[in-house]
Design a protein around this motif. Structure first.
Motif, short mmCIF file in Angstrom:
data_model
loop_
_atom_site.label_atom_id
_atom_site.label_comp_id
_atom_site.label_asym_id
_atom_site.label_seq_id
_atom_site.Cartn_x
_atom_site.Cartn_y
_atom_site.Cartn_z
N SER A 146 0.82 -1.21 0.00
CA SER A 146 0.00 0.00 0.00
C SER A 146 0.85 1.26 0.00
O SER A 146 0.36 2.35 -0.28
CB SER A 146 -0.92 0.01 1.23
OG SER A 146 -0.15 -0.09 2.41
N GLN A 147 2.13 1.11 0.31
CA GLN A 147 3.01 2.28 0.41
C GLN A 147 4.26 2.04 -0.42
O GLN A 147 5.06 1.16 -0.11
CB GLN A 147 3.38 2.50 1.89
CG GLN A 147 4.25 3.72 2.11
CD GLN A 147 4.59 3.88 3.60
OE1 GLN A 147 4.00 3.25 4.45
NE2 GLN A 147 5.55 4.74 3.88
N TYR A 148 4.41 2.79 -1.48
CA TYR A 148 5.61 2.64 -2.29
C TYR A 148 5.83 3.90 -3.11
O TYR A 148 4.90 4.62 -3.45
CB TYR A 148 5.54 1.41 -3.19
CG TYR A 148 4.28 1.27 -4.02
CD1 TYR A 148 4.20 1.86 -5.29
CD2 TYR A 148 3.20 0.54 -3.55
CE1 TYR A 148 3.05 1.72 -6.05
CE2 TYR A 148 2.04 0.41 -4.31
CZ TYR A 148 1.97 1.01 -5.55
OH TYR A 148 0.84 0.89 -6.31
N ALA A 149 7.11 4.16 -3.39
CA ALA A 149 7.49 5.33 -4.17
C ALA A 149 7.45 4.97 -5.65
O ALA A 149 6.82 3.97 -6.05
CB ALA A 149 8.89 5.79 -3.76
N SER A 150 8.15 5.74 -6.47
CA SER A 150 8.22 5.45 -7.90
C SER A 150 9.62 5.75 -8.40
O SER A 150 10.29 6.65 -7.89
CB SER A 150 7.19 6.30 -8.65
OG SER A 150 7.13 5.90 -10.01
N ILE A 151 10.08 4.99 -9.37
CA ILE A 151 11.41 5.20 -9.96
C ILE A 151 11.27 5.14 -11.48
O ILE A 151 10.25 4.67 -12.00
CB ILE A 151 12.42 4.12 -9.48
CG1 ILE A 151 11.88 2.72 -9.79
CG2 ILE A 151 12.73 4.29 -8.01
CD1 ILE A 151 12.86 1.60 -9.50
N ASP A 152 12.27 5.58 -12.17
CA ASP A 152 12.23 5.56 -13.64
C ASP A 152 12.65 4.20 -14.20
O ASP A 152 12.06 3.70 -15.16
CB ASP A 152 13.13 6.66 -14.22
CG ASP A 152 12.56 8.04 -14.00
OD1 ASP A 152 11.32 8.16 -13.95
OD2 ASP A 152 13.34 8.99 -13.86
N SER A 153 13.69 3.61 -13.60
CA SER A 153 14.18 2.32 -14.10
C SER A 153 15.00 1.64 -13.02
O SER A 153 15.46 2.29 -12.06
CB SER A 153 15.04 2.52 -15.35
OG SER A 153 16.18 3.29 -15.05
N ALA A 154 15.18 0.33 -13.18
CA ALA A 154 16.00 -0.44 -12.23
C ALA A 154 16.35 -1.78 -12.87
O ALA A 154 15.71 -2.21 -13.85
CB ALA A 154 15.27 -0.64 -10.92
#
Length: 358
Positions: free
Chosen positions: A10-18
Motif C-alpha cells: 500500500s506504500q511505495y514510491a516510484s522510480i524511472d528504471s532499475a
C-alpha cells in the motif's frame, strides 16, 4: 500469524528504471505435497531439501511507462524471445496483482536461464518462479526501503507459491516446511518456513539426479494435484503426510539415517501409488526407474551404505546420500545405474541455502 492482507503493498514510491538479478534453486520434497485447494493452498504440509546447483538465474529490468492499465513485459529464455512461456508469466502477474500493484507501472524485461539442461526432466517451475519472485521483491524494496529482511523473504515465498506451489520452498534455507502443521511453530499454507534443527549427518547431503526420461511430463502438476479431489485414499494420505512430517523433523534433528531412508522412500512410492489409484490413473515410472530402485536396494543391503531414492511426479530418480559416502556411491552410480539413464545423463547436486542476489 500473517494473512494474505499483510502482503498487500500500500506504500511505495516510484522510480524511472532499475535492474535486478537473482538465482533460485530447485528443491526436492522428502514428504510430498500432492493435492491443492484454491489459490495454491496445499492439501497437506511438506518438507524439502533445497538444492544447490540446479537453479534458475533471472534478470529483471524495469522501465517506467505511461499507461498503468495492463501488464507489459518481454520474456527471454537464454537471451532469446520465448513466446510459449508468456501465458504462464501473464497468469502469474494477474495472480499477484493485488499484492504488487506497482508492477503495472513498469515495462518488465525478464531474461531467464537454467543451470541444468532445458527439458532435462527436472522441474524448473519452482526455481523459475522463486527467482522471479525475488526480483519482484527487490523492486518492492527499492520502492519501499523500510521492508525488513524477514518480510522480504516471507512475501517472496508467498508470491512464488502463487506461480508454482513448490516454488515457495526455494527461497531460503537448507530445509523448508510448507503447509500448516500442528507440531511446527509458525508453519503456514501461505509460505515456506525454514527448518534449522539439522543434525550433522544431514549437512551437505548429496542428491544425484538420474535422468531416466527427459521427455515432457506425462501429466502436468496441475492435473495431478486435481486428481486428489474425490480420490478414494485422499484423507488417509493427507493424515499420513502430517505424521510423516512429524517423523521427518525428529529424524533430521537426531541424525537417524535408517529412519530417514524409510520415510523418504515410502513417501516417494506413496506419491506414485496415489497416481496409480486415481481416476484417470497413470503410471509415471518407467522400467528403468524400477531397475534403478531395485539396484539401490540391493547395493544398500550388501554394502550397508545409507543411500536411498526419492521421486518427483515423473520417471527420474533422485539418489540421496551423506557426503562422507560420496566416493563410494558415485562409483556405484557410474558402474550400475548410469546405463539406465537417457543418454547416460545424470546431475550431481547437494543441499543448498536458497535464493541469492547476483
Amino acid at each position: 500469524m500473517l494473512s494474505e492482507k499483510d502482503f498487500i503493498s500500500s506504500q511505495y514510491a516510484s522510480i524511472d528504471s532499475a535492474h535486478f538479478r537473482w538465482s533460485a534453486p530447485s528443491n526436492i520434497a522428502l514428504v510430498k505435497y500432492w493435492g491443492k485447494k484454491e489459490h495454491q493452498i496445499p492439501a497437506n504440509p511438506s518438507i524439502s531439501f533445497t538444492l544447490n546447483h540446479c537453479k534458475t538465474i533471472t534478470e529483471l529490468s524495469v522501465k517506467r511507462k505511461e499507461s498503468k492499465d495492463t501488464f507489459s513485459f518481454d520474456l527471454l529464455f537464454e537471451g532469446q524471445p520465448k513466446e510459449d512461456f508468456k501465458p504462464k508469466i501473464q497468469k502469474f502477474l494477474e495472480r499477484i496483482e493485488t499484492y504488487c500493484p506497482f508492477l503495472k507501472e513498469y515495462h518488465l524485461t525478464i531474461n531467464t536461464q537454467n543451470t541444468f539442461p532445458h527439458s532435462s526432466g527436472i522441474a524448473s517451475s519452482a526455481s523459475g518462479m522463486a527467482a522471479l519472485a525475488m526480483n519482484f521483491m527487490s523492486l518492492e524494496k527499492t520502492l519501499n526501503p523500510s521492508l525488513s529482511d524477514k518480510y522480504f523473504n516471507q512475501k517472496a515465498s508467498f508470491l512464488a507459491r502463487l506461480g508454482s506451489g513448490s516454488a515457495c520452498r526455494s527461497i531460503k534455507g537448507e530445509v523448508v516446511i510448507w503447509g500448516n502443521h500442528q507440531e511446527t511453530n509458525n508453519s503456514s499454507d501461505l509460505f515456506g518456513v525454514e527448518f534449522t534443527s539439522i543434525h550433522e549427518n544431514f549437512k551437505n547431503y548429496q542428491d544425484t539426479i538420474l535422468l531416466v526420461d527427459k521427455g515432457e511430463k506425462q501429466v502436468s502438476s496441475t492435473v495431478g494435484h486435481d486428481l486428489m479431489h474425490n480420490h478414494p485414499y485422499a484423507a488417509q494420505r493427507f493424515a499420513q503426510a502430517h505424521e510423516n512430517l512429524s517423523k521427518m523433523k525428529a529424524i533430521l534433528s537426531s541424525g537417524n539415517l535408517d529412519k530417514f531412508i524409510e520415510v523418504v522412500e515410502s513417501e516417494a512410492l506413496t506419491l506414485h501409488a496415489m497416481m496409480m489409484t486415481s481416476m484417470p490413473y497413470f503410471i509415471l515410472m518407467k522400467p528403468n526407474t524400477l531397475e534403478i530402485i531395485n539396484r539401490i536396494w540391493k547395493f544398500r543391503k550388501e554394502t550397508k551404505t545409507p543411500v536411498c531414492f526419492t521421486l518427483d511426479a515423473g520417471a527420474n530418480v533422485h539418489v540421496l546420500y551423506p557426503q562422507n559416502t560420496t566416493e563410494k556411491v558415485l562409483e556405484f552410480i557410474k558402474n550400475e545405474l548410469v546405463a539406465y539413464c537417457q543418454n547416460g545423463q545424470y546431475i550431481c547436486d547437494q543441499i543448498g541455502t536458497g535464493a541469492k542476489s547476483i
